[in-house]
Design a protein around this motif. Sequence first.
Motif, PDB file in Angstrom:
ATOM      1  N   LEU A 141     -42.986  33.078  52.943  1.00 39.12           N
ATOM      2  CA  LEU A 141     -43.259  33.906  51.771  1.00 39.12           C
ATOM      3  C   LEU A 141     -42.231  35.029  51.643  1.00 39.12           C
ATOM      4  O   LEU A 141     -41.636  35.453  52.626  1.00 39.12           O
ATOM      5  CB  LEU A 141     -44.658  34.512  51.874  1.00 39.12           C
ATOM      6  N   THR A 142     -42.032  35.503  50.417  1.00 37.46           N
ATOM      7  CA  THR A 142     -41.188  36.658  50.147  1.00 37.46           C
ATOM      8  C   THR A 142     -42.096  37.789  49.692  1.00 37.46           C
ATOM      9  O   THR A 142     -42.832  37.639  48.714  1.00 37.46           O
ATOM     10  CB  THR A 142     -40.169  36.333  49.038  1.00 37.46           C
ATOM     11  N   PHE A 143     -42.043  38.922  50.389  1.00 35.57           N
ATOM     12  CA  PHE A 143     -42.955  40.022  50.119  1.00 35.57           C
ATOM     13  C   PHE A 143     -42.339  41.083  49.232  1.00 35.57           C
ATOM     14  O   PHE A 143     -41.139  41.280  49.282  1.00 35.57           O
ATOM     15  CB  PHE A 143     -43.415  40.643  51.444  1.00 35.57           C
ATOM     16  N   PRO A 144     -43.187  41.733  48.414  1.00 36.43           N
ATOM     17  CA  PRO A 144     -44.617  41.561  48.229  1.00 36.43           C
ATOM     18  C   PRO A 144     -44.934  40.301  47.421  1.00 36.43           C
ATOM     19  O   PRO A 144     -44.134  39.882  46.600  1.00 36.43           O
ATOM     20  CB  PRO A 144     -45.038  42.818  47.468  1.00 36.43           C
ATOM     21  N   VAL A 145     -46.110  39.737  47.660  1.00 34.99           N
ATOM     22  CA  VAL A 145     -46.558  38.543  46.943  1.00 34.99           C
ATOM     23  C   VAL A 145     -47.602  38.984  45.925  1.00 34.99           C
ATOM     24  O   VAL A 145     -48.621  39.567  46.294  1.00 34.99           O
ATOM     25  CB  VAL A 145     -47.161  37.507  47.910  1.00 34.99           C
ATOM     26  N   ASP A 146     -47.333  38.720  44.654  1.00 30.49           N
ATOM     27  CA  ASP A 146     -48.211  39.147  43.576  1.00 30.49           C
ATOM     28  C   ASP A 146     -49.616  38.564  43.738  1.00 30.49           C
ATOM     29  O   ASP A 146     -49.771  37.359  43.874  1.00 30.49           O
ATOM     30  CB  ASP A 146     -47.619  38.717  42.233  1.00 30.49           C
ATOM     31  N   GLY A 147     -50.615  39.425  43.737  1.00 28.16           N
ATOM     32  CA  GLY A 147     -52.001  38.989  43.834  1.00 28.16           C
ATOM     33  C   GLY A 147     -52.441  38.632  45.235  1.00 28.16           C
ATOM     34  O   GLY A 147     -53.590  38.257  45.442  1.00 28.16           O
ATOM     35  N   VAL A 148     -51.560  38.745  46.210  1.00 30.71           N
ATOM     36  CA  VAL A 148     -51.903  38.382  47.589  1.00 30.71           C
ATOM     37  C   VAL A 148     -51.745  39.575  48.523  1.00 30.71           C
ATOM     38  O   VAL A 148     -52.625  39.865  49.318  1.00 30.71           O
ATOM     39  CB  VAL A 148     -51.024  37.207  48.077  1.00 30.71           C
ATOM     40  N   SER A 149     -50.614  40.271  48.452  1.00 30.00           N
ATOM     41  CA  SER A 149     -50.358  41.340  49.406  1.00 30.00           C
ATOM     42  C   SER A 149     -50.858  42.676  48.887  1.00 30.00           C
ATOM     43  O   SER A 149     -50.947  42.911  47.681  1.00 30.00           O
ATOM     44  CB  SER A 149     -48.873  41.408  49.752  1.00 30.00           C
ATOM     45  N   GLY A 150     -51.184  43.541  49.833  1.00 24.65           N
ATOM     46  CA  GLY A 150     -51.679  44.857  49.496  1.00 24.65           C
ATOM     47  C   GLY A 150     -51.604  45.768  50.698  1.00 24.65           C
ATOM     48  O   GLY A 150     -51.197  45.347  51.787  1.00 24.65           O
ATOM     49  N   ALA A 151     -51.979  46.996  50.500  1.00 24.83           N
ATOM     50  CA  ALA A 151     -51.924  47.993  51.566  1.00 24.83           C
ATOM     51  C   ALA A 151     -52.962  47.720  52.644  1.00 24.83           C
ATOM     52  O   ALA A 151     -53.970  47.062  52.396  1.00 24.83           O
ATOM     53  CB  ALA A 151     -52.155  49.375  50.972  1.00 24.83           C
ATOM     54  N   THR A 152     -52.700  48.239  53.836  1.00 30.43           N
ATOM     55  CA  THR A 152     -53.661  48.112  54.927  1.00 30.43           C
ATOM     56  C   THR A 152     -54.977  48.774  54.515  1.00 30.43           C
ATOM     57  O   THR A 152     -55.011  49.650  53.651  1.00 30.43           O
ATOM     58  CB  THR A 152     -53.135  48.779  56.205  1.00 30.43           C
ATOM     59  N   LYS A 153     -56.053  48.341  55.145  1.00 32.30           N
ATOM     60  CA  LYS A 153     -57.384  48.842  54.810  1.00 32.30           C
ATOM     61  C   LYS A 153     -57.956  49.625  55.994  1.00 32.30           C
ATOM     62  O   LYS A 153     -57.769  49.243  57.155  1.00 32.30           O
ATOM     63  CB  LYS A 153     -58.332  47.681  54.493  1.00 32.30           C
ATOM     64  N   LEU A 154     -58.662  50.683  55.671  1.00 29.94           N
ATOM     65  CA  LEU A 154     -59.350  51.461  56.695  1.00 29.94           C
ATOM     66  C   LEU A 154     -60.580  50.714  57.179  1.00 29.94           C
ATOM     67  O   LEU A 154     -60.962  49.693  56.605  1.00 29.94           O
ATOM     68  CB  LEU A 154     -59.753  52.820  56.120  1.00 29.94           C
ATOM     69  N   ALA A 155     -61.202  51.248  58.201  1.00 32.16           N
ATOM     70  CA  ALA A 155     -62.430  50.646  58.709  1.00 32.16           C
ATOM     71  C   ALA A 155     -63.471  50.573  57.596  1.00 32.16           C
ATOM     72  O   ALA A 155     -63.582  51.476  56.773  1.00 32.16           O
ATOM     73  CB  ALA A 155     -62.960  51.464  59.880  1.00 32.16           C
ATOM     74  N   GLY A 156     -64.207  49.473  57.579  1.00 31.48           N
ATOM     75  CA  GLY A 156     -65.227  49.273  56.563  1.00 31.48           C
ATOM     76  C   GLY A 156     -65.328  47.810  56.204  1.00 31.48           C
ATOM     77  O   GLY A 156     -64.671  46.964  56.797  1.00 31.48           O
ATOM     78  N   VAL A 157     -66.149  47.511  55.213  1.00 32.80           N
ATOM     79  CA  VAL A 157     -66.330  46.136  54.752  1.00 32.80           C
ATOM     80  C   VAL A 157     -65.555  45.973  53.443  1.00 32.80           C
ATOM     81  O   VAL A 157     -65.715  46.764  52.515  1.00 32.80           O
ATOM     82  CB  VAL A 157     -67.821  45.818  54.545  1.00 32.80           C
ATOM     83  N   HIS A 158     -64.707  44.951  53.398  1.00 34.03           N
ATOM     84  CA  HIS A 158     -63.850  44.716  52.253  1.00 34.03           C
ATOM     85  C   HIS A 158     -64.182  43.363  51.639  1.00 34.03           C
ATOM     86  O   HIS A 158     -64.344  42.376  52.360  1.00 34.03           O
ATOM     87  CB  HIS A 158     -62.387  44.779  52.671  1.00 34.03           C
ATOM     88  N   GLN A 159     -64.276  43.340  50.310  1.00 31.65           N
ATOM     89  CA  GLN A 159     -64.683  42.138  49.588  1.00 31.65           C
ATOM     90  C   GLN A 159     -63.482  41.481  48.922  1.00 31.65           C
ATOM     91  O   GLN A 159     -62.636  42.170  48.343  1.00 31.65           O
ATOM     92  CB  GLN A 159     -65.707  42.492  48.504  1.00 31.65           C
ATOM     93  N   LEU A 160     -63.440  40.171  48.988  1.00 33.16           N
ATOM     94  CA  LEU A 160     -62.419  39.390  48.306  1.00 33.16           C
ATOM     95  C   LEU A 160     -63.135  38.313  47.508  1.00 33.16           C
ATOM     96  O   LEU A 160     -64.121  37.746  47.980  1.00 33.16           O
ATOM     97  CB  LEU A 160     -61.478  38.732  49.311  1.00 33.16           C
ATOM     98  N   SER A 161     -62.631  38.001  46.318  1.00 35.84           N
ATOM     99  CA  SER A 161     -63.243  36.981  45.486  1.00 35.84           C
ATOM    100  C   SER A 161     -62.157  36.085  44.912  1.00 35.84           C
ATOM    101  O   SER A 161     -61.148  36.573  44.398  1.00 35.84           O
ATOM    102  CB  SER A 161     -64.041  37.646  44.359  1.00 35.84           C
ATOM    103  N   PHE A 162     -62.367  34.763  45.005  1.00 34.57           N
ATOM    104  CA  PHE A 162     -61.383  33.798  44.531  1.00 34.57           C
ATOM    105  C   PHE A 162     -62.086  32.729  43.710  1.00 34.57           C
ATOM    106  O   PHE A 162     -63.133  32.215  44.109  1.00 34.57           O
ATOM    107  CB  PHE A 162     -60.656  33.147  45.714  1.00 34.57           C
ATOM    108  N   THR A 163     -61.491  32.391  42.579  1.00 39.24           N
ATOM    109  CA  THR A 163     -62.068  31.407  41.679  1.00 39.24           C
ATOM    110  C   THR A 163     -61.237  30.135  41.715  1.00 39.24           C
ATOM    111  O   THR A 163     -60.005  30.196  41.660  1.00 39.24           O
ATOM    112  CB  THR A 163     -62.106  31.969  40.247  1.00 39.24           C
ATOM    113  N   GLN A 164     -61.930  29.008  41.799  1.00 39.67           N
ATOM    114  CA  GLN A 164     -61.270  27.701  41.779  1.00 39.67           C
ATOM    115  C   GLN A 164     -60.420  27.575  40.521  1.00 39.67           C
ATOM    116  O   GLN A 164     -60.886  27.842  39.415  1.00 39.67           O
ATOM    117  CB  GLN A 164     -62.334  26.601  41.842  1.00 39.67           C
ATOM    118  N   GLY A 165     -59.149  27.214  40.677  1.00 42.72           N
ATOM    119  CA  GLY A 165     -58.242  27.032  39.559  1.00 42.72           C
ATOM    120  C   GLY A 165     -57.424  28.262  39.207  1.00 42.72           C
ATOM    121  O   GLY A 165     -56.484  28.177  38.440  1.00 42.72           O
ATOM    122  N   ALA A 166     -57.788  29.427  39.754  1.00 42.38           N
ATOM    123  CA  ALA A 166     -57.049  30.660  39.466  1.00 42.38           C
ATOM    124  C   ALA A 166     -56.236  31.080  40.691  1.00 42.38           C
ATOM    125  O   ALA A 166     -56.606  30.774  41.828  1.00 42.38           O
ATOM    126  CB  ALA A 166     -58.013  31.773  39.067  1.00 42.38           C
TER     127      ALA A 166
END
Length: 173
Positions: free
Chosen positions: A90-115
């Motif tokens: 991969l070549t970074f940053p990757v649109d819609g995939v990469s992001g900043a590090t996250k602090l402690a806690g619960v993080h939600q991700l959602s992905f839709t079939q076909g998108a």
Amino acid sequence: MLKKITLACALLLSPLTYAAGLQISVEIPKLNVTEYHTPYTAVWLESTAEGDKKFTKTLAVWYADKKREGGGEKWLKDLRQWWRRDGRNLTFPVDGVSGATKLAGVHQLSFTQGAAPLGTLPKGDYVLFVEVAREGGGREVVRVPFTWPVEKPTSFKESGSAEVGAVTLDLNP
């Protein structure tokens, strides 16, 4: 008139309610250590098929993306398993995939079939991987096996022992 409005609302909401996809919850635990750095995290899917046609798809990568001149990218290799499977391609940053590090806690991700970034997930057996690596800390991988597609809403849960907390995978048909 009320029936028409109700039917129109039902039609508008039905694709959102029944969209096939994956909802992932990743817990980054709070660690009581002297020097804490937010962890690098990769979330990806792999098919369990044999041979060269193995499906691998990176869904999220959280890293220090704001460092000068891509300085945070050199530590992506610490996510060793993900790096060997997909990261080094991969070549970074990757649109819609990469992001900043996250602090402690619960993080939600959602992905839709076909998108993007999931795309169309072919029928088969898969493993959801969550890999976490922390500077001055450890590295851990949590695996959640599942079969796609599902006929009814299904949920799976696994946990790590140090760097990763609970990982929950909810599948919608």
